[in-house]
Design a protein around this motif. Sequence first.
Motif, PDB file in Angstrom:
ATOM      1  N   VAL A   1       0.837  -1.202   0.000  1.00 40.78           N
ATOM      2  CA  VAL A   1       0.000   0.000   0.000  1.00 40.78           C
ATOM      3  C   VAL A   1       0.871   1.250   0.000  1.00 40.78           C
ATOM      4  O   VAL A   1       0.606   2.205  -0.741  1.00 40.78           O
ATOM      5  CB  VAL A   1      -0.946  -0.004   1.221  1.00 40.78           C
ATOM      6  N   ALA A   2       1.919   1.258   0.819  1.00 40.28           N
ATOM      7  CA  ALA A   2       2.817   2.419   0.863  1.00 40.28           C
ATOM      8  C   ALA A   2       3.487   2.641  -0.490  1.00 40.28           C
ATOM      9  O   ALA A   2       3.638   3.785  -0.949  1.00 40.28           O
ATOM     10  CB  ALA A   2       3.872   2.216   1.944  1.00 40.28           C
ATOM     11  N   THR A   3       3.881   1.553  -1.137  1.00 40.01           N
ATOM     12  CA  THR A   3       4.506   1.651  -2.461  1.00 40.01           C
ATOM     13  C   THR A   3       3.525   2.246  -3.475  1.00 40.01           C
ATOM     14  O   THR A   3       3.892   3.107  -4.287  1.00 40.01           O
ATOM     15  CB  THR A   3       4.981   0.270  -2.928  1.00 40.01           C
ATOM     16  N   GLU A   4       2.277   1.798  -3.417  1.00 36.43           N
ATOM     17  CA  GLU A   4       1.248   2.323  -4.315  1.00 36.43           C
ATOM     18  C   GLU A   4       1.049   3.818  -4.082  1.00 36.43           C
ATOM     19  O   GLU A   4       0.953   4.603  -5.034  1.00 36.43           O
ATOM     20  CB  GLU A   4      -0.069   1.578  -4.088  1.00 36.43           C
ATOM     21  N   ASN A   5       1.008   4.220  -2.815  1.00 34.96           N
ATOM     22  CA  ASN A   5       0.783   5.632  -2.513  1.00 34.96           C
ATOM     23  C   ASN A   5       1.955   6.502  -2.944  1.00 34.96           C
ATOM     24  O   ASN A   5       1.762   7.615  -3.440  1.00 34.96           O
ATOM     25  CB  ASN A   5       0.509   5.805  -1.015  1.00 34.96           C
ATOM     26  N   ALA A   6       3.158   5.997  -2.778  1.00 33.20           N
ATOM     27  CA  ALA A   6       4.326   6.760  -3.236  1.00 33.20           C
ATOM     28  C   ALA A   6       4.246   7.007  -4.738  1.00 33.20           C
ATOM     29  O   ALA A   6       4.546   8.105  -5.225  1.00 33.20           O
ATOM     30  CB  ALA A   6       5.609   6.013  -2.884  1.00 33.20           C
ATOM     31  N   ALA A   7       3.818   5.983  -5.473  1.00 34.84           N
ATOM     32  CA  ALA A   7       3.683   6.126  -6.924  1.00 34.84           C
ATOM     33  C   ALA A   7       2.547   7.083  -7.286  1.00 34.84           C
ATOM     34  O   ALA A   7       2.698   7.946  -8.159  1.00 34.84           O
ATOM     35  CB  ALA A   7       3.445   4.756  -7.554  1.00 34.84           C
ATOM     36  N   LEU A   8       1.401   6.955  -6.604  1.00 40.76           N
ATOM     37  CA  LEU A   8       0.250   7.802  -6.901  1.00 40.76           C
ATOM     38  C   LEU A   8       0.564   9.279  -6.668  1.00 40.76           C
ATOM     39  O   LEU A   8       0.073  10.150  -7.393  1.00 40.76           O
ATOM     40  CB  LEU A   8      -0.934   7.387  -6.030  1.00 40.76           C
ATOM     41  N   LEU A   9       1.404   9.554  -5.682  1.00 44.61           N
ATOM     42  CA  LEU A   9       1.743  10.943  -5.348  1.00 44.61           C
ATOM     43  C   LEU A   9       2.981  11.441  -6.089  1.00 44.61           C
ATOM     44  O   LEU A   9       3.412  12.576  -5.882  1.00 44.61           O
ATOM     45  CB  LEU A   9       1.958  11.073  -3.838  1.00 44.61           C
ATOM     46  N   GLY A  10       3.541  10.596  -6.941  1.00 45.83           N
ATOM     47  CA  GLY A  10       4.718  10.992  -7.690  1.00 45.83           C
ATOM     48  C   GLY A  10       5.961  11.107  -6.837  1.00 45.83           C
ATOM     49  O   GLY A  10       6.883  11.869  -7.163  1.00 45.83           O
ATOM     50  N   LEU A  11       6.016  10.317  -5.759  1.00 43.60           N
ATOM     51  CA  LEU A  11       7.135  10.410  -4.818  1.00 43.60           C
ATOM     52  C   LEU A  11       7.960   9.126  -4.760  1.00 43.60           C
ATOM     53  O   LEU A  11       8.793   8.959  -3.867  1.00 43.60           O
ATOM     54  CB  LEU A  11       6.598  10.731  -3.408  1.00 43.60           C
ATOM     55  N   GLY A  12       7.742   8.244  -5.712  1.00 48.96           N
ATOM     56  CA  GLY A  12       8.434   6.963  -5.701  1.00 48.96           C
ATOM     57  C   GLY A  12       9.943   7.077  -5.734  1.00 48.96           C
ATOM     58  O   GLY A  12      10.649   6.313  -5.065  1.00 48.96           O
ATOM     59  N   GLU A  13      10.453   8.031  -6.491  1.00 50.64           N
ATOM     60  CA  GLU A  13      11.905   8.167  -6.612  1.00 50.64           C
ATOM     61  C   GLU A  13      12.550   8.748  -5.366  1.00 50.64           C
ATOM     62  O   GLU A  13      13.752   8.626  -5.170  1.00 50.64           O
ATOM     63  CB  GLU A  13      12.249   9.040  -7.832  1.00 50.64           C
ATOM     64  N   ARG A  14      11.752   9.361  -4.514  1.00 48.08           N
ATOM     65  CA  ARG A  14      12.278   9.954  -3.281  1.00 48.08           C
ATOM     66  C   ARG A  14      12.017   9.073  -2.061  1.00 48.08           C
ATOM     67  O   ARG A  14      12.334   9.458  -0.936  1.00 48.08           O
ATOM     68  CB  ARG A  14      11.645  11.333  -3.063  1.00 48.08           C
ATOM     69  N   THR A  15      11.453   7.897  -2.295  1.00 45.01           N
ATOM     70  CA  THR A  15      11.040   7.028  -1.197  1.00 45.01           C
ATOM     71  C   THR A  15      11.654   5.645  -1.344  1.00 45.01           C
ATOM     72  O   THR A  15      11.595   5.034  -2.412  1.00 45.01           O
ATOM     73  CB  THR A  15       9.506   6.883  -1.179  1.00 45.01           C
ATOM     74  N   GLU A  16      12.237   5.143  -0.263  1.00 45.17           N
ATOM     75  CA  GLU A  16      12.728   3.762  -0.205  1.00 45.17           C
ATOM     76  C   GLU A  16      11.883   3.016   0.818  1.00 45.17           C
ATOM     77  O   GLU A  16      11.785   3.421   1.982  1.00 45.17           O
ATOM     78  CB  GLU A  16      14.199   3.729   0.201  1.00 45.17           C
ATOM     79  N   ILE A  17      11.262   1.952   0.382  1.00 42.11           N
ATOM     80  CA  ILE A  17      10.331   1.203   1.227  1.00 42.11           C
ATOM     81  C   ILE A  17      10.944  -0.158   1.539  1.00 42.11           C
ATOM     82  O   ILE A  17      11.268  -0.924   0.620  1.00 42.11           O
ATOM     83  CB  ILE A  17       8.960   1.089   0.551  1.00 42.11           C
TER      84      ILE A  17
END
Length: 279
Positions: free
Chosen positions: A149-165
């Motif tokens: 879910v956290a990974t999905e939310n990072a992608a939805l908010l355009g923050l995937g590249e700034r987030t390591e899960i």
Amino acid sequence: MIYKDLFEKGTDTLERVGIPEAKLDARLLLEYVCNTDHSTLFAHPDREISDAESSRYQELIERRAKREPVAYILGKWDFMGLTFSVNENVLIPEQDTEILVEEALRFFEDGMKVLDLCTGSGCIALSLLNYTNDTKAVCTDISDAALAVATENAALLGLGERTEIIKADLFPAKGEKFDIVVSNPPYIASDVIETLAPEVKDYEPRLALDGDADGLTFYRRIIENIGDYLYSNGYLFLEIGYDQADAVKELMEANGKFHDITVLKDYAGNDRVVSACFY
């Protein structure tokens, strides 16, 4: 049937089973089914409802009547002005948790890195990233389903590249330090969980609620090990239960490496966040 009548029928069903905010929940579910917004009830109360919409609405009202939270029915919930995907594998983002985010934002500077322990939906860390520049986050959780879910939310908010899960039992592997550490850990005493509202005890993930016998296990672990992860003069922000401020403050004081220990209250006037600077 028209829009207003279906809303009133849904409200009546929820009121009869004791749903606290029956009108709000009935409206949110109707807007979801009909792809409408808040103004529709006032501007177009006589909007015709199709049989398919009516049937779908009744299904969702029945789910809510069984105390399933609206957020899980909708599959999304708003937090800090953002919309997060949620399901039964993560806690529903609460308005009181915004107190933690708002306070942490006061200490953020461009280029900082935050560690979010027990991230769940990722709402805390991702909100911090969204409202800051050139910042990054590491988010941990022991639940694979929560991490999805956290990974999905990072992608939805355009923050995937700034987030390591990362999957971890609280802390990631040692070696990296952070400017800020945040956490909304499990903090409800085990024997208290069954006394909570059905929406919580029957639907929200027990793994994210249960803080063991006294509700303080995760605070002890975080405070004991924080020196391996937090820079000197870095800040720790912890969400707490309404009656845990003194106990968490005592843990910090006994550790001997915290100063400026502060307790913040939520919108209801209850203790909600403990923050401190690490020596």
